[in-house]
Scaffold this motif. Structure first.
Motif, PDB file in Angstrom:
ATOM      1  N   THR A 302       0.845  -1.196   0.000  1.00  0.00           N
ATOM      2  CA  THR A 302       0.000   0.000   0.000  1.00  0.00           C
ATOM      3  C   THR A 302       0.882   1.247   0.000  1.00  0.00           C
ATOM      4  O   THR A 302       2.064   1.196   0.338  1.00  0.00           O
ATOM      5  N   CYS A 303       0.290   2.368  -0.398  1.00  0.00           N
ATOM      6  CA  CYS A 303       0.995   3.644  -0.480  1.00  0.00           C
ATOM      7  C   CYS A 303       0.973   4.320   0.899  1.00  0.00           C
ATOM      8  O   CYS A 303      -0.077   4.390   1.530  1.00  0.00           O
ATOM      9  N   GLU A 304       2.124   4.802   1.345  1.00  0.00           N
ATOM     10  CA  GLU A 304       2.187   5.428   2.664  1.00  0.00           C
ATOM     11  C   GLU A 304       1.324   6.682   2.742  1.00  0.00           C
ATOM     12  O   GLU A 304       0.762   7.009   3.777  1.00  0.00           O
ATOM     13  N   PHE A 305       1.192   7.377   1.614  1.00  0.00           N
ATOM     14  CA  PHE A 305       0.584   8.704   1.661  1.00  0.00           C
ATOM     15  C   PHE A 305      -0.928   8.717   1.462  1.00  0.00           C
ATOM     16  O   PHE A 305      -1.584   9.673   1.837  1.00  0.00           O
ATOM     17  N   CYS A 306      -1.476   7.697   0.859  1.00  0.00           N
ATOM     18  CA  CYS A 306      -2.928   7.681   0.690  1.00  0.00           C
ATOM     19  C   CYS A 306      -3.565   6.405   1.240  1.00  0.00           C
ATOM     20  O   CYS A 306      -4.776   6.318   1.377  1.00  0.00           O
ATOM     21  N   GLY A 307      -2.734   5.411   1.526  1.00  0.00           N
ATOM     22  CA  GLY A 307      -3.249   4.175   2.103  1.00  0.00           C
ATOM     23  C   GLY A 307      -3.839   3.190   1.115  1.00  0.00           C
ATOM     24  O   GLY A 307      -4.245   2.094   1.485  1.00  0.00           O
ATOM     25  N   HIS A 328       2.660   0.623  -8.390  1.00  0.00           N
ATOM     26  CA  HIS A 328       2.439   2.061  -8.403  1.00  0.00           C
ATOM     27  C   HIS A 328       1.226   2.433  -7.591  1.00  0.00           C
ATOM     28  O   HIS A 328       0.240   1.708  -7.606  1.00  0.00           O
ATOM     29  N   CYS A 329       1.271   3.613  -6.985  1.00  0.00           N
ATOM     30  CA  CYS A 329       0.041   4.187  -6.433  1.00  0.00           C
ATOM     31  C   CYS A 329      -0.710   4.780  -7.625  1.00  0.00           C
ATOM     32  O   CYS A 329      -0.120   5.477  -8.448  1.00  0.00           O
ATOM     33  N   ALA A 330      -2.006   4.510  -7.734  1.00  0.00           N
ATOM     34  CA  ALA A 330      -2.762   4.957  -8.907  1.00  0.00           C
ATOM     35  C   ALA A 330      -3.044   6.459  -8.884  1.00  0.00           C
ATOM     36  O   ALA A 330      -3.561   7.010  -9.834  1.00  0.00           O
ATOM     37  N   ASP A 332      -5.091   8.869  -8.552  1.00  0.00           N
ATOM     38  CA  ASP A 332      -6.473   9.356  -8.494  1.00  0.00           C
ATOM     39  C   ASP A 332      -7.378   8.289  -7.895  1.00  0.00           C
ATOM     40  O   ASP A 332      -7.632   7.273  -8.517  1.00  0.00           O
ATOM     41  N   HIS A 333      -7.829   8.552  -6.698  1.00  0.00           N
ATOM     42  CA  HIS A 333      -8.701   7.582  -6.036  1.00  0.00           C
ATOM     43  C   HIS A 333     -10.077   8.189  -5.826  1.00  0.00           C
ATOM     44  O   HIS A 333     -10.232   9.409  -5.891  1.00  0.00           O
ATOM     45  N   ALA A 334     -11.048   7.336  -5.547  1.00  0.00           N
ATOM     46  CA  ALA A 334     -12.418   7.812  -5.353  1.00  0.00           C
ATOM     47  C   ALA A 334     -12.476   8.856  -4.237  1.00  0.00           C
ATOM     48  O   ALA A 334     -13.264   9.785  -4.292  1.00  0.00           O
ATOM     49  N   LYS A 337      -7.089  12.756  -4.526  1.00  0.00           N
ATOM     50  CA  LYS A 337      -5.771  12.529  -5.127  1.00  0.00           C
ATOM     51  C   LYS A 337      -4.740  12.206  -4.059  1.00  0.00           C
ATOM     52  O   LYS A 337      -4.785  12.750  -2.965  1.00  0.00           O
ATOM     53  N   CYS A 338      -3.789  11.352  -4.413  1.00  0.00           N
ATOM     54  CA  CYS A 338      -2.706  11.033  -3.500  1.00  0.00           C
ATOM     55  C   CYS A 338      -1.685  12.175  -3.549  1.00  0.00           C
ATOM     56  O   CYS A 338      -1.337  12.663  -4.612  1.00  0.00           O
ATOM     57  N   SER A 339      -1.205  12.588  -2.368  1.00  0.00           N
ATOM     58  CA  SER A 339      -0.278  13.725  -2.320  1.00  0.00           C
ATOM     59  C   SER A 339       1.106  13.332  -2.821  1.00  0.00           C
ATOM     60  O   SER A 339       1.848  14.151  -3.331  1.00  0.00           O
ATOM     61  N   GLN A 340       1.474  12.079  -2.685  1.00  0.00           N
ATOM     62  CA  GLN A 340       2.840  11.668  -3.017  1.00  0.00           C
ATOM     63  C   GLN A 340       2.852  10.210  -3.479  1.00  0.00           C
ATOM     64  O   GLN A 340       3.298   9.333  -2.748  1.00  0.00           O
ATOM     65  N   PRO A 341       2.331   9.945  -4.684  1.00  0.00           N
ATOM     66  CA  PRO A 341       2.189   8.540  -5.110  1.00  0.00           C
ATOM     67  C   PRO A 341       3.541   7.822  -5.173  1.00  0.00           C
ATOM     68  O   PRO A 341       4.489   8.356  -5.743  1.00  0.00           O
ATOM     69  N   VAL A 342       3.610   6.657  -4.567  1.00  0.00           N
ATOM     70  CA  VAL A 342       4.873   5.916  -4.548  1.00  0.00           C
ATOM     71  C   VAL A 342       4.909   4.885  -5.682  1.00  0.00           C
ATOM     72  O   VAL A 342       3.878   4.512  -6.243  1.00  0.00           O
TER      73      VAL A 342
END
Ligand SMILES: [Zn+2]
Length: 499
Positions: A302-307, A328-330, A332-334, A337-342
């Motif tokens: 999972t992505c640290e910044f958006c979970g 990849h962190c996608a 754009d989530h429902a 937006k993720c602040s820092q996609p990993v």
């Protein structure tokens, strides 16, 4: 109709028009009007009240998925606004027993009926139900027989060396006997591509593409310039070894149903040695190689910044031209937006997590049995949760919805269905966990691990690990980038699997 205890609500006429090029090939074209007329006649004779018909065009067989018209009618039944479904023919409504049982159960719950005018089936009677199941079983059998016949004829073709695919590999021509013959013009280019890739180190894709361009070589479709992917497709195509190869896919397009190879179907353009050496990663070409095949941690990171869970994406290694899988962190989530996609390469992180799991598993196996926790309570809880959601959904669907705006009904239904699906998914995970827990209790998993396939290892890891949180590389790439173990922010182990 009273003797069957039917609800007595109006029944929905379901009119199906399946057309192939304007005409239904299998059982003649019966116009919607004619179908409606036959249904009306039956209804009048049997004193059945009718709703407005649902007419659906171009629906092929297959399973119930995507049968929006029939589903629409069944939803009316589920909601208690219709007393059943009537159709001219029902034999193709259920293509297998599971569909048939599902339909019958849903009708039962509502004392609703399913009537076939031409087959004289009425599900309210024991005979009718039996006939319905038999039709469904026959439909399935028919599908299987078609598959079987297809397999036999494809097998014969492959045996004769016939090239089945419509696309002729670059460097070959298709003869009148439908076999492949070297194309005197293009075959030398294919040999050269292989030769250049078989060198150590291999020539870059770009250099080969440039060379082909200089030579004025055009692709099979007449284009100038070979893309990297076109070249990769060439060096991994086993047809150049002289093989005729055919993989028959299952109905759902996933699992190969059969895999036929004739190793001496036509004249090879390259030797086995050159072919092996030319493969992108020095290995034999994977026949169904996909990105997923290269990865182990699908659904775990999972992505640290958006979970959110990381998804798989491919990229190409600049140095080797090799296809690589990355998580990849996608972005754009429902829920925003993720602040820092990993992002992280699968081949770097996979072995690290695998090692951590195996260490933990070894330590766990050494614990005395009494100290191990196997959590069956979670499974019981997940089962109860699903039962609760199911009952809630059923009773909710059973109301009449009169006076409630349609939009609101749809919204609530979607929410309830989502909750139901989530409960289903959660139970599936707990079941997997319980099973993996039992496998671990056998005590030889560490020894067996190297022999397990990727799919199997992924299943076990998914059960044992709740999630691995991945952090970013601090803006560093290449040599300066932190090692993969430093990219792991935390690991949440599933309760009761490896302690
Ligand atoms: Zn993210």
């Amino acid at each position: 109709m009273e003797e069957h205890g039917y609800s007595g609500l109006p029944v929905v006429p379901y009119i199906r028009v399946s057309r192939v090029g304007g005409r239904d090939k299998t059982d003649g074209y019966i116009s919607p009007k004619e179908q409606q007329k036959a249904i009306d006649r039956y209804a009048e004779y049997e004193n059945v009240e009718l709703h407005a018909p649902i007419i659906e065009e171009n629906v092929s067989g297959g399973s119930l998925e995507g049968r929006s018209g029939f589903e629409q009618a069944m939803t009316m039944v589920d909601r208690g606004t219709a007393g059943g479904v009537i159709s001219l023919r029902l034999n193709r409504i259920a293509r297998n027993i599971r569909d048939a049982i599902d339909i019958a159960d849903r009708l039962d719950k509502k004392n609703a009926r399913l009537i076939s005018v031409s087959e004289k089936i009425d599900l309210g009677t024991g005979t009718g139900r039996f006939q319905f199941y038999v039709f469904a079983a026959l439909a399935q059998l028919e599908l299987e027989q078609i598959t079987e016949q297809w397999k036999v004829s494809v097998g014969q073709a492959v045996e004769k060396g016939i090239h089945i695919s419509a696309a002729v590999p670059f460097g070959y021509l298709k003869g009148e006997d439908r076999r492949l013959y070297p194309d005197p013009e293009a075959a030398p280019s294919v040999k050269e591509i292989f030769k250049r890739r078989a060198k150590s180190p291999p020539e870059s894709w770009a250099a080969i593409s440039a060379w082909l361009w200089e030579q004025g070589v055009k692709t099979g479709r007449g284009n100038e310039g070979f893309s990297r992917s076109a070249l990769q497709a060439i060096v991994t195509n086993r047809a150049y070894l002289g093989e005729a190869h055919y993989v028959g896919k299952g109905k759902r397009g996933k699992e190969p149903v059969f895999d036929l190879v004739n190793p001496k179907a036509h004249k090879p353009l390259v030797s086995a040695t050159v072919f092996e050496r030319a493969q992108p990663n020095g290995e034999t070409a994977e026949r169904n190689g996909t990105l997923t095949d290269q990865t182990l941690l699908r659904g775990i990171l999972t992505c640290e910044f958006c979970g959110h869970r990381l998804v798989l994406l491919g990229s190409t290694d600049r140095a080797t031209g090799e296809r690589m899988a990355n998580y990849h962190c996608a972005r754009d989530h429902a829920d925003g937006k993720c602040s820092q996609p990993v992002a992280i390469q699968a081949r770097r992180i996979d072995p690290v997590v695998e090692e951590l799991f195996l260490d933990r598993l070894s330590a766990y196996s050494k614990k005395p049995r009494a100290m191990r926790v196997t959590n069956t309570a979670l499974l019981v809880k997940a089962e109860a949760k699903l039962a609760e959601e199911e009952a809630g959904l059923a009773s909710w669907l059973a109301q009449d919805f009169i006076g409630i705006p349609q939009k609101l009904v749809e919204k609530q239904k979607a929410e309830r269905l989502a909750r139901f699906s989530a409960a289903e998914e959660a139970l599936k995970i707990e079941r997997d966990r319980a099973q993996v827990g039992a496998e671990i209790e056998k005590g030889d998993l560490v020894e067996r691990w190297p022999e397990l396939g990727r799919e199997e290892r992924n299943r076990i890891l998914r059960a044992a690990i709740d999630r691995v949180v991945i952090t970013d590389a601090g803006g560093k790439r290449g040599r300066g980038a932190p090692p993969p173990e430093k990219r792991i922010k935390s690991i949440a182990w599933a309760t009761g699997i490896v302690g």
